[in-house]
Design an enzyme around this catalytic site. Structure first.
Site, PDB file in Angstrom:
ATOM      1  N   ASP A 109     -22.862  -9.229 -22.901  1.00  0.00           N
ATOM      2  CA  ASP A 109     -22.812 -10.572 -23.930  1.00  0.00           C
ATOM      3  C   ASP A 109     -23.103  -9.936 -25.216  1.00  0.00           C
ATOM      4  O   ASP A 109     -24.286  -9.929 -25.511  1.00  0.00           O
ATOM      5  CB  ASP A 109     -23.755 -11.493 -23.138  1.00  0.00           C
ATOM      6  CG  ASP A 109     -23.708 -12.603 -23.780  1.00  0.00           C
ATOM      7  OD1 ASP A 109     -23.165 -12.731 -25.119  1.00  0.00           O
ATOM      8  OD2 ASP A 109     -24.393 -13.755 -23.499  1.00  0.00           O
ATOM      9  N   GLU A 169      -2.424 -26.338 -21.395  1.00  0.00           N
ATOM     10  CA  GLU A 169      -2.948 -25.684 -20.288  1.00  0.00           C
ATOM     11  C   GLU A 169      -2.174 -24.321 -19.881  1.00  0.00           C
ATOM     12  O   GLU A 169      -0.636 -24.635 -19.787  1.00  0.00           O
ATOM     13  CB  GLU A 169      -3.140 -26.387 -19.087  1.00  0.00           C
ATOM     14  CG  GLU A 169      -4.135 -27.577 -18.779  1.00  0.00           C
ATOM     15  CD  GLU A 169      -4.007 -28.895 -19.274  1.00  0.00           C
ATOM     16  OE1 GLU A 169      -2.904 -28.938 -20.188  1.00  0.00           O
ATOM     17  OE2 GLU A 169      -4.352 -29.983 -18.845  1.00  0.00           O
ATOM     18  N   ARG A 183     -17.275 -22.678 -33.554  1.00  0.00           N
ATOM     19  CA  ARG A 183     -18.001 -22.836 -32.454  1.00  0.00           C
ATOM     20  C   ARG A 183     -16.882 -22.493 -31.206  1.00  0.00           C
ATOM     21  O   ARG A 183     -16.180 -23.068 -30.976  1.00  0.00           O
ATOM     22  CB  ARG A 183     -18.623 -24.062 -32.590  1.00  0.00           C
ATOM     23  CG  ARG A 183     -19.735 -24.220 -31.310  1.00  0.00           C
ATOM     24  CD  ARG A 183     -20.530 -25.437 -31.873  1.00  0.00           C
ATOM     25  NE  ARG A 183     -21.321 -25.043 -32.993  1.00  0.00           N
ATOM     26  CZ  ARG A 183     -22.372 -24.202 -33.114  1.00  0.00           C
ATOM     27  NH1 ARG A 183     -22.873 -23.849 -31.743  1.00  0.00           N
ATOM     28  NH2 ARG A 183     -22.961 -23.963 -33.795  1.00  0.00           N
ATOM     29  N   LYS A 238     -21.107 -16.954 -34.391  1.00  0.00           N
ATOM     30  CA  LYS A 238     -22.438 -16.283 -34.894  1.00  0.00           C
ATOM     31  C   LYS A 238     -22.273 -15.319 -36.041  1.00  0.00           C
ATOM     32  O   LYS A 238     -21.733 -15.778 -36.924  1.00  0.00           O
ATOM     33  CB  LYS A 238     -23.430 -15.818 -33.627  1.00  0.00           C
ATOM     34  CG  LYS A 238     -23.780 -16.628 -32.748  1.00  0.00           C
ATOM     35  CD  LYS A 238     -24.706 -16.327 -31.387  1.00  0.00           C
ATOM     36  CE  LYS A 238     -25.234 -17.364 -30.534  1.00  0.00           C
ATOM     37  NZ  LYS A 238     -24.271 -17.340 -29.488  1.00  0.00           N
ATOM     38  N   TYR A 262      -2.360 -30.768 -25.768  1.00  0.00           N
ATOM     39  CA  TYR A 262      -2.773 -30.049 -24.577  1.00  0.00           C
ATOM     40  C   TYR A 262      -1.874 -28.700 -24.273  1.00  0.00           C
ATOM     41  O   TYR A 262      -0.693 -28.879 -24.499  1.00  0.00           O
ATOM     42  CB  TYR A 262      -2.357 -31.008 -23.178  1.00  0.00           C
ATOM     43  CG  TYR A 262      -3.749 -31.639 -22.781  1.00  0.00           C
ATOM     44  CD1 TYR A 262      -4.860 -30.898 -22.229  1.00  0.00           C
ATOM     45  CD2 TYR A 262      -4.027 -33.112 -22.935  1.00  0.00           C
ATOM     46  CE1 TYR A 262      -6.007 -31.459 -21.850  1.00  0.00           C
ATOM     47  CE2 TYR A 262      -5.083 -33.643 -22.530  1.00  0.00           C
ATOM     48  CZ  TYR A 262      -6.199 -32.787 -21.778  1.00  0.00           C
ATOM     49  OH  TYR A 262      -7.140 -33.419 -21.340  1.00  0.00           O
ATOM     50  N   THR A 300     -19.820 -15.207 -28.289  1.00  0.00           N
ATOM     51  CA  THR A 300     -19.115 -16.626 -29.027  1.00  0.00           C
ATOM     52  C   THR A 300     -18.559 -16.194 -30.342  1.00  0.00           C
ATOM     53  O   THR A 300     -18.788 -14.852 -30.655  1.00  0.00           O
ATOM     54  CB  THR A 300     -20.617 -17.176 -29.247  1.00  0.00           C
ATOM     55  OG1 THR A 300     -21.494 -16.476 -30.028  1.00  0.00           O
ATOM     56  CG2 THR A 300     -21.192 -17.900 -28.338  1.00  0.00           C
TER      57      THR A 300
HETATM   58  N1  DSN Z   1     -28.316 -20.940 -28.817  1.00  0.00           N
HETATM   59  C1  DSN Z   1     -28.080 -19.488 -29.014  1.00  0.00           C
HETATM   60  C2  DSN Z   1     -28.983 -18.737 -29.770  1.00  0.00           C
HETATM   61  O1  DSN Z   1     -29.622 -19.354 -30.711  1.00  0.00           O
HETATM   62  O2  DSN Z   1     -29.219 -17.642 -29.615  1.00  0.00           O
HETATM   63  C3  DSN Z   1     -27.553 -18.675 -27.870  1.00  0.00           C
HETATM   64  O3  DSN Z   1     -26.754 -19.474 -26.902  1.00  0.00           O
END
Ligand code: DSN
Length: 413
Positions: A196, A53, A231, A225, A51, A222
């Protein structure tokens, strides 16, 4: 995984099944990728027990000498990649990162301008079914017939609705944005600008696309990707918003950060700083361009007129009379994984839309190049045109597996 195998054979079996599925399958979901074994090791490390925080140097619990090390390294590497003034690596994923920003920057009822979902936007950019849409007033902008964002119309909407926040970013839009125009419109109406970049973060990190971080007040992403990390999520912002973003992350929205993910983010950012990542990012764009050309040649209509990034959005219903769902199911049968997707102003429904979205980041990680993409495009065509012919689909599946075996992943797992 000898301990897991002995203690919990059911879960072990499912993990081995998933490993085999990833090794033998052609992964074309635009938002997926294969992380390195080093990233997997950091994710599965003892940091999962801790933990922490708070933030480095200011934590609520003891025993933080090593969590502080990994979190500081993650922040420093992210700053180096994107030239950000301030970075928060704690958001658990992209949706929480976006909600944290709304919470930090807006008051309930404030107006936000975001891209329409069917035009490539994202659920968390104000789709009516989401929590933010119940709290804030989202107004949506769309793309023009040629696939470009209509910046003139965007400006008119902004002048009319006076948003507190103008949101750029997408999950299925395939064209490059004009960062300067977003900034100018934001300035004109006194709005904060947020981008984003979840889908294209790796392309930006690898310098295959221009970096928007200097142009926007806040940038979310994120990390799993095109950036090819674990993730997770991340927020970058100008110093002016740093305190509000950090407070909204913790204690505002989240509890303890997942330091095993933070450690894995640091490892992935280290990889993104290497020269080889630049080659990777460039190859993604080359592969996507070949996919665009080949699918067009095979009679598919591409939305937005083609692609400037890692994916294409295809109107399979309009092109071949096969729905997005039928195409997804048939392609699954041959070992090609992708997702059905709405096309702009789709007359069909989200569970069985007109389109499919196809992305090349994962196959590019495997080392596939232009030659392999030509084959993949042909298999997509043959599968969709023969989606009820199981014999044909079985033949294609054999070829798909054979190609994947020539580009192995996770050899040492
Ligand atoms: N689920 C993601 C995508 O496939 O673009 C976005 O959140």
């Amino acid at each position: 995984m000898k301990n897991l195998k002995k203690q919990d054979p059911q879960i072990h079996k499912a993990i081995i099944g998933e490993l085999k599925r990833q090794q033998e399958g052609m992964e074309l979901i635009a938002s997926e990728n294969y992380v390195s074994e080093a990233v997997l090791e950091a994710l599965g490390s003892v940091f999962t027990n801790k933990y922490s925080e708070g933030y480095p140097g200011q934590r609520y619990y003891g025993g933080q000498e090593y969590t502080d090390v990994v979190e500081k390294i993650a922040i420093d590497r992210a700053k180096k990649i994107f030239g950000a003034q301030h970075v928060n690596v704690q958001p658990h994923s992209g949706a929480p990162a976006n909600i944290i920003c709304y919470f930090a920057l807006l008051k309930p009822g404030d107006t936000v301008l975001g891209m329409d979902l069917s035009h490539g936007g994202h659920l968390t950019h104000g789709h009516p079914v989401t929590l933010p849409a119940k709290i804030y007033n989202f107004v949506r902008y769309k793309t023009k017939a040629d696939g470009k964002i209509d910046y003139k119309e965007l400006e008119e909407i902004a002048v009319k609705h006076k948003p507190k926040l103008i949101l750029a970013g997408f999950s299925a839009y395939t064209r490059q944005l004009d960062y300067k125009k977003f900034r100018a419109i934001g300035k004109k109406v006194g709005a904060i600008t947020m981008f984003d970049i979840a889908h294209i973060a790796g392309l930006i990190a690898g310098k295959a696309l221009p970096n928007p971080v200097p142009y926007f007040d806040v940038v979310t992403t994120t990390t799993h990707k095109t950036l090819r990390g674990p993730r997770g999520g991340m927020i970058m912002c100008k110093k002016k918003y740093a305190q509000a973003i950090d407070k909204a992350t913790f204690p505002g929205f989240q509890g303890g950060p997942h330091e095993n993910n933070v450690a894995a983010k640091a490892v992935a950012f280290g990889e993104a700083l290497k020269p080889s990542f630049r080659l990777y990012a460039k190859q993604i764009i080359k592969n996507a361009k070949v996919l665009e050309k080949e699918l067009t040649k095979h009679g598919f209509k591409l939305m937005f007129g083609g692609t400037d990034n890692h994916m294409v959005l295809v109107d399979v219903f309009g092109s071949k009379g096969v729905t997005g769902k039928e195409a997804e199911v048939a392609l699954d049968k041959v070992g090609i994984t992708l997702n059905k997707n709405m096309i702009p102003d789709d007359s069909r429904n989200p569970m069985d839309p007109s389109g499919i979205r196809i992305g090349v980041p994962a196959v590019t990680t495997r080392g596939m190049k232009e030659k392999e993409i030509v084959k993949i495009a042909k298999w997509i065509k043959d599968t969709i045109e023969n989606h009820r012919n199981n014999k044909k689909l079985k033949e294609i599946k054999k070829e798909v597996i054979a190609l994947c075996k020539r580009f192995p992943i996770y050899k040492n797992l």
